[in-house]
Scaffold this active site. Sequence first.
Site, mmCIF file in Angstrom:
data_model
loop_
_atom_site.group_PDB
_atom_site.id
_atom_site.type_symbol
_atom_site.label_atom_id
_atom_site.label_comp_id
_atom_site.label_asym_id
_atom_site.label_seq_id
_atom_site.Cartn_x
_atom_site.Cartn_y
_atom_site.Cartn_z
ATOM 1 N N CYS A 68 4.617 12.714 31.188
ATOM 2 C CA CYS A 68 3.899 13.997 31.096
ATOM 3 C C CYS A 68 4.510 15.139 31.923
ATOM 4 O O CYS A 68 4.716 16.229 31.379
ATOM 5 C CB CYS A 68 2.432 13.834 31.479
ATOM 6 N N ARG A 88 6.412 0.776 35.827
ATOM 7 C CA ARG A 88 5.206 0.702 36.648
ATOM 8 C C ARG A 88 5.139 -0.675 37.291
ATOM 9 O O ARG A 88 5.338 -1.685 36.601
ATOM 10 C CB ARG A 88 3.949 0.907 35.784
ATOM 11 N N GLN A 146 7.112 4.167 26.040
ATOM 12 C CA GLN A 146 5.911 4.728 25.412
ATOM 13 C C GLN A 146 6.339 5.635 24.270
ATOM 14 O O GLN A 146 7.296 6.387 24.424
ATOM 15 C CB GLN A 146 5.182 5.618 26.413
ATOM 16 N N ASP A 185 5.466 8.526 23.297
ATOM 17 C CA ASP A 185 4.626 9.524 23.937
ATOM 18 C C ASP A 185 4.693 10.871 23.233
ATOM 19 O O ASP A 185 5.720 11.241 22.681
ATOM 20 C CB ASP A 185 5.150 9.699 25.375
ATOM 21 N N HIS A 231 2.907 15.059 23.738
ATOM 22 C CA HIS A 231 1.977 15.972 24.405
ATOM 23 C C HIS A 231 1.816 17.215 23.547
ATOM 24 O O HIS A 231 2.799 17.767 23.072
ATOM 25 C CB HIS A 231 2.483 16.324 25.805
ATOM 26 N N LYS A 236 -11.430 10.698 25.924
ATOM 27 C CA LYS A 236 -10.351 10.232 25.033
ATOM 28 C C LYS A 236 -10.892 9.420 23.864
ATOM 29 O O LYS A 236 -12.009 8.886 23.918
ATOM 30 C CB LYS A 236 -9.357 9.380 25.818
ATOM 31 N N HIS A 272 -2.707 14.387 25.624
ATOM 32 C CA HIS A 272 -1.721 13.296 25.658
ATOM 33 C C HIS A 272 -1.983 12.445 24.426
ATOM 34 O O HIS A 272 -3.138 12.188 24.090
ATOM 35 C CB HIS A 272 -1.933 12.345 26.844
#
Length: 412
Positions: A109, A138, A156, A158, A160, A244, A290
Amino acid sequence: MNVLEKKNEERELNAADHRLIGQQLDLFSINEEVGIGLVLWHPDGTVVRRIIRDFWEDEHLKNGYQLVCTPHIAREELWRISGHLEYYEQNMYLFEKDGEKYVVKPMNCPFHIQIFKSKPRSYRDLPVRYAEWGTVYRYERSGTLQGLLRVRGFTQDDAHIFCAPEQAKPEVLRALDFTRHMLQKFGFKEYRVHLSTRDPQHSEKYMGSEQEWNNAQKTLAEALKEKNIAYQETPGEAVFYGPKIDINIVDSSKREWQCTTLQFDFNLPKRFNITFTGTDGEEHEVVMIHRALLGAIERFFAISIEHCEGNLPTWLAPTQAIVLPVSTDCVRYAERIHKRLLAHGIRAALDASTSTISYKIRQAEVRKIPYMIICGEKEAKLQRISVRKHKTGDIGLLRTEELAKKIKNESI
Ligand SMILES: [Zn+2]
């Protein structure tokens, strides 16, 4: 992770376990010398990964996203601004070089935000949708790691979305359609949808104003209703920075897996001061969403190969067809067929070994290759190929071009 998922992940190793399939089909491995929770993608696994990625990127481009690419590490300062250092440090890998502290990214992000912020934005530029296959790291306790389902390094899918408040609902609607479209392509047709809202009794635990929460929760609920998607609202399940939608896919064994998430964020736009110039000439805070569709690729891959018990659909199979000469006399004909299939863009292999044809067929079955092409004297004379489909059996004599067309039509 919900209770159901925890149960899924704690199960015993059985024949349909992705770790076993991964080993049998030589797709990936995890090795203690490299580090637990870190995945090595083998050549065939990498082929599948690339197909998924190419497909994913193409679909995103068609859907109005822009692709971006960001570094694996960043200065500690970035993560101080984002708040990760304060709230997430125990899960982050940090290191120091020349007196400067760096973090191996646990999320993408802040990078996407920096790209958005690299120039002034007006209402005319919005919405902006950035998408990336971003690999993050992580720290997870070693006892919680399991195959590809829970790892320490993962990618991911991902994205945005940065938009004006009035664009939030159309964007959510669009993302829901896109999610449905993508998951269906991978053979997942059943979902359970959760709307995670805040716990109204403990509003102090959450970032963002009362109005922001109410608007965002209303936007998500209305979008789900408009799309006729049945959902369960779970108050108190929202993360501290926004409500979410979670979409759990249901696999062939009726297990539920959380993959897609669509999340409002009232935290990062404030921390990074992300704004756009409105029609009134004033600066306004952007709405940030996200969105991960498949979730973590490693995990999605594990779920997918378990869903089909390793029998990947033809469009995803690393090898789509294997050419099997019946005897050494037929190798030259088989080589010609192999070349022609490759020229048609088919992922074809050739087994020119001296093993018997029944052994070659058995080996191809073990590798779960969708099409076996038998080339004997009869086939060479007729200028045809005998085609056998995995799990189906013989489908007759075909021309090479006919089979190539058939495989292409099965694609996606
Ligand atoms: Zn994000």
